[in-house]
Design an enzyme around this catalytic site. Structure first.
Site, PDB file in Angstrom:
ATOM      1  CE  LYS A 161     -19.820   3.878   9.001  1.00 57.37           C
ATOM      2  NZ  LYS A 161     -20.516   5.147   8.629  1.00 57.37           N
ATOM      3  CE1 TYR A 203     -22.800   2.454   9.953  1.00 62.56           C
ATOM      4  CE2 TYR A 203     -24.163   3.853   8.567  1.00 62.56           C
ATOM      5  CZ  TYR A 203     -23.383   3.692   9.684  1.00 62.56           C
ATOM      6  OH  TYR A 203     -23.176   4.738  10.542  1.00 62.56           O
TER       7      TYR A 203
END
Length: 294
Positions: free
Chosen positions: A164, A136
């Protein structure tokens, strides 16, 4: 390889009026989300207020949601930390529960260089070699950007399967796509950039707006994938003002306010986050009204 789907909801954590976790509402909301466009749920991410949850609360949240959505959606545990040792311990615990994967945020505040970031994620992956990991990148919160070349090296590790991407930089996403194999999934970390990211090889979104418009996000992504780009654009533009209203102040303050407007018992955010201003709530209410959500 595991498929987390197109729409992954970064789920909020409901609280009672005394600030304790409302596990009953957690169960209800997680089930409702899976019935309204959500393929997978991230539990105890930033939207779930992980910085102010205890490890005991997080572990119970994983179990409650896992039981509630079994067979309906995948559960991704937010077990990242700016301590590699802590991240490994939390991820091992989540893996033993039989969850479907882990979200690992770039270590925040201590700002490791790219070599340190690589070793951090590599160590977590090697500690749980059968457990799928989504890294992420959100430099606006962590203070450090995970650059495409580092992502590409990480993507060579078998159980690091997705990213992400919330840098807000489409060129960076393009470079990640250029450097990684097609099976490595790229998810938008910003609702408003989902459609542009799809155009450069993205797979979907880790979404906040899906608490409200999960079905519409599914429709937008499917429309794009089958070549109905104009339809996808129309859905994007219809939802665009809501996307912006949901980030008018620090996430998850607005989305919790929106859910409370819909009579969900999600409560307030925990300090140091605070209640939304009247202006933020009124803007949300207006946008939700325009979309027929109220």
């Amino acid at each position: 390889m595991i498929d987390f789907g197109k729409v992954i909801t970064a789920m909020i954590t409901p609280f009672n009026s005394d600030g304790s976790v409302n596990y009953e509402e957690v169960e209800k909301l997680s089930i409702w989300l899976t019935e309204n466009g959500t393929d997978s749920l991230v539990i105890c991410g930033t939207t779930g207020e992980s910085p102010s949850l205890t490890w005991e609360e997080e572990y119970k949240l994983f179990q409650v949601v896992q039981k509630a959505v079994a067979g309906k959606a995948k559960v991704i545990a937010g077990t990242g930390s700016n301590s590699t040792r802590e991240a490994i311990a939390a991820t091992e615990k989540a893996a033993k529960l039989g969850l479907d994967g882990s979200l690992q945020v770039v270590p925040y505040y201590n700002k490791p260089p790219q070599s340190g970031l690589y070793e951090h994620f590599k160590a977590i992956a090697q500690a749980t070699p059968e457990f799928p990991i989504m890294v992420y990148n959100i430099p606006g919160r962590t203070g450090q950007n995970l650059i495409p070349e580092t992502v590409a090296k990480l993507a060579e590790i078998s159980n690091i399967v997705a990213i992400k991407e919330a840098s807000g930089d489409i060129d960076q996403v393009s470079q990640i796509r250029h450097l990684t194999a097609p099976e490595f999934k790229i998810y938008s970390g910003d609702d408003s950039l989902t459609l542009p990211l799809l155009a450069v090889g993205g797979s979907g979104v880790v979404s906040v707006a899906s608490h409200l418009v999960g079905k519409q996000l599914q429709e937008m992504i499917v429309a794009f994938e089958i070549g109905k780009v104009q339809v996808a654009t129309e859905i994007h533009l219809k939802l665009f003002s809501l996307f912006k209203a949901l980030f008018a102040t620090t996430n998850p303050i607005p989305v919790k306010a929106a859910l409370n407007l819909l009579n969900w018992k999600v409560g307030s955010t925990r300090p140091p986050l605070c209640d939304p201003t009247t202006e933020v709530t009124e803007k949300l209410s207006a946008e939700m009204g325009q979309l027929g959500l109220l």
